[in-house]
Design an enzyme around this catalytic site. Structure first.
Site, PDB file in Angstrom:
ATOM      1  N   LYS A 255     100.887  52.389  11.423  1.00  0.00           N
ATOM      2  CA  LYS A 255     101.594  50.901  12.755  1.00  0.00           C
ATOM      3  C   LYS A 255     103.889  51.088  12.273  1.00  0.00           C
ATOM      4  CE  LYS A 255      97.402  48.807  14.157  1.00  0.00           C
ATOM      5  NZ  LYS A 255      97.065  49.566  15.408  1.00  0.00           N
TER       6      LYS A 255
ATOM      7  N   ASP B 246      98.264  64.692   4.200  1.00  0.00           N
ATOM      8  CA  ASP B 246      96.737  65.096   5.378  1.00  0.00           C
ATOM      9  C   ASP B 246      97.062  65.035   6.472  1.00  0.00           C
ATOM     10  OD1 ASP B 246      95.860  63.185   3.818  1.00  0.00           O
ATOM     11  OD2 ASP B 246      93.886  63.454   4.277  1.00  0.00           O
TER      12      ASP B 246
ATOM     13  N   ASN C 129     106.642  48.658  -7.964  1.00  0.00           N
ATOM     14  CA  ASN C 129     106.867  49.172  -7.064  1.00  0.00           C
ATOM     15  C   ASN C 129     108.466  49.660  -6.661  1.00  0.00           C
ATOM     16  OD1 ASN C 129     107.684  48.806  -3.736  1.00  0.00           O
ATOM     17  ND2 ASN C 129     107.630  46.581  -3.949  1.00  0.00           N
TER      18      ASN C 129
ATOM     19  N   GLU D 104     103.511  54.194 -10.059  1.00  0.00           N
ATOM     20  CA  GLU D 104     102.170  54.293  -8.655  1.00  0.00           C
ATOM     21  C   GLU D 104     102.196  52.300  -9.198  1.00  0.00           C
ATOM     22  OE1 GLU D 104      99.342  53.229  -6.950  1.00  0.00           O
ATOM     23  OE2 GLU D 104      99.949  55.754  -7.472  1.00  0.00           O
TER      24      GLU D 104
ATOM     25  N   ASP E  58     106.592  62.173  -9.737  1.00  0.00           N
ATOM     26  CA  ASP E  58     105.950  62.242  -8.697  1.00  0.00           C
ATOM     27  C   ASP E  58     106.066  60.397  -8.192  1.00  0.00           C
ATOM     28  OD1 ASP E  58     103.941  63.338  -7.550  1.00  0.00           O
ATOM     29  OD2 ASP E  58     102.257  62.590  -8.673  1.00  0.00           O
TER      30      ASP E  58
ATOM     31  N   ASP F 289     100.132  56.337   0.768  1.00  0.00           N
ATOM     32  CA  ASP F 289      99.585  55.057   1.682  1.00  0.00           C
ATOM     33  C   ASP F 289      99.177  55.404   3.129  1.00  0.00           C
ATOM     34  OD1 ASP F 289      97.801  54.559  -0.830  1.00  0.00           O
ATOM     35  OD2 ASP F 289      98.803  52.484  -0.539  1.00  0.00           O
TER      36      ASP F 289
END
Length: 236
Positions: free
Chosen positions: A117, A149, A87, A60, A35, A113
């Site tokens: 842009k 979402d 990372n 994470e 995950d 996240d």
């Protein structure tokens, strides 16, 4: 509110050695679920007890969240779950390359996240090099699940995955977005969004038998991925 970190900052560009499944799990030969961007780990903390026949790894980039998730895991005594700080676009490829063949069987990337842009394109979690590493580690039929979402977050992910020609949608999935979550546990963000009556955009992919593309070719295609509504969003 989620706290962003810049994955391109010098600190997060330092490679971190990640432990192998043999170092993390007593039964290291179990199939592996990865995950990516697990946040506080609530999803995996709920899923791992329901799937004791699997090993689960959450990665994470926000270290405090990893520490919190690991404390919760230890309190629950879940020996088929680990949380790792890294990372993914710096440290994960080498770890994936070292996995035994067909050990990685499921990958999820959920509510990443929102770097809207185009100039922040390289901050997005799913980069061409990571996708190629995942495609190389996943054998035909193994699955990659993404959801968000925010339409302008998931659309570039969909375009990159489909431009790679390494993945296909299940044959019975004819809708633009998958209506239900194939996993038995929702993430914290998913519960919040659905409670607000808002839409979650989902795609489930299966690894096909096509060879992973050359990185330079996929990067060239990736540069064509743009978000026409990017200027509508403020800087994050």
């Amino acid at each position: 509110m989620r706290q962003h970190v810049n994955p391109l900052s010098r600190f997060f560009q330092l490679p971190r050695p990640l432990p192998s499944p043999e170092e993390m799990f007593a039964q290291s030969s179990r199939p592996l679920h990865l995950d990516i961007g697990c946040a506080r780990g609530g999803f995996l903390l709920g899923l791992a007890p329901l799937q004791p026949e699997w090993n689960h790894v959450g990665v994470e980039i926000r270290h405090p969240l990893v520490l919190s998730a690991e404390r919760d895991r230890q309190e629950l005594k879940l020996d088929n779950l680990r949380f790792l700080f890294c990372n993914v676009n710096v440290s994960l490829e080498e770890w994936l390359d070292a996995l035994p063949r067909d050990q990685l069987q499921w990958v999820s990337i959920q509510f990443p996240d929102p770097w809207f842009k185009r100039r922040h394109q390289k901050r997005r979690v799913l980069q061409p090099s990571l996708l190629i590493a995942l495609a190389t580690a996943l054998q035909p039929g193994r699955e990659l699940f993404i959801q968000s979402d925010v339409l302008s977050v998931i659309e570039p992910m969909v375009m990159l995955i489909e431009q790679s020609n390494c993945f296909k949608r299940p044959g019975d999935d004819f809708h633009p977005w998958q209506r239900t979550n194939p996993m038995p546990v929702p993430t914290e963000r998913e519960r919040y969004v659905l409670d607000q009556g808002l839409q979650v955009y989902r795609r489930l992919y299966q690894r096909n038998d096509q060879q992973a593309p050359e990185l330079s070719n996929l990067e060239a295609l990736w540069q064509q991925v743009d978000n026409p509504s990017e200027e509508e969003h403020s800087d994050c």
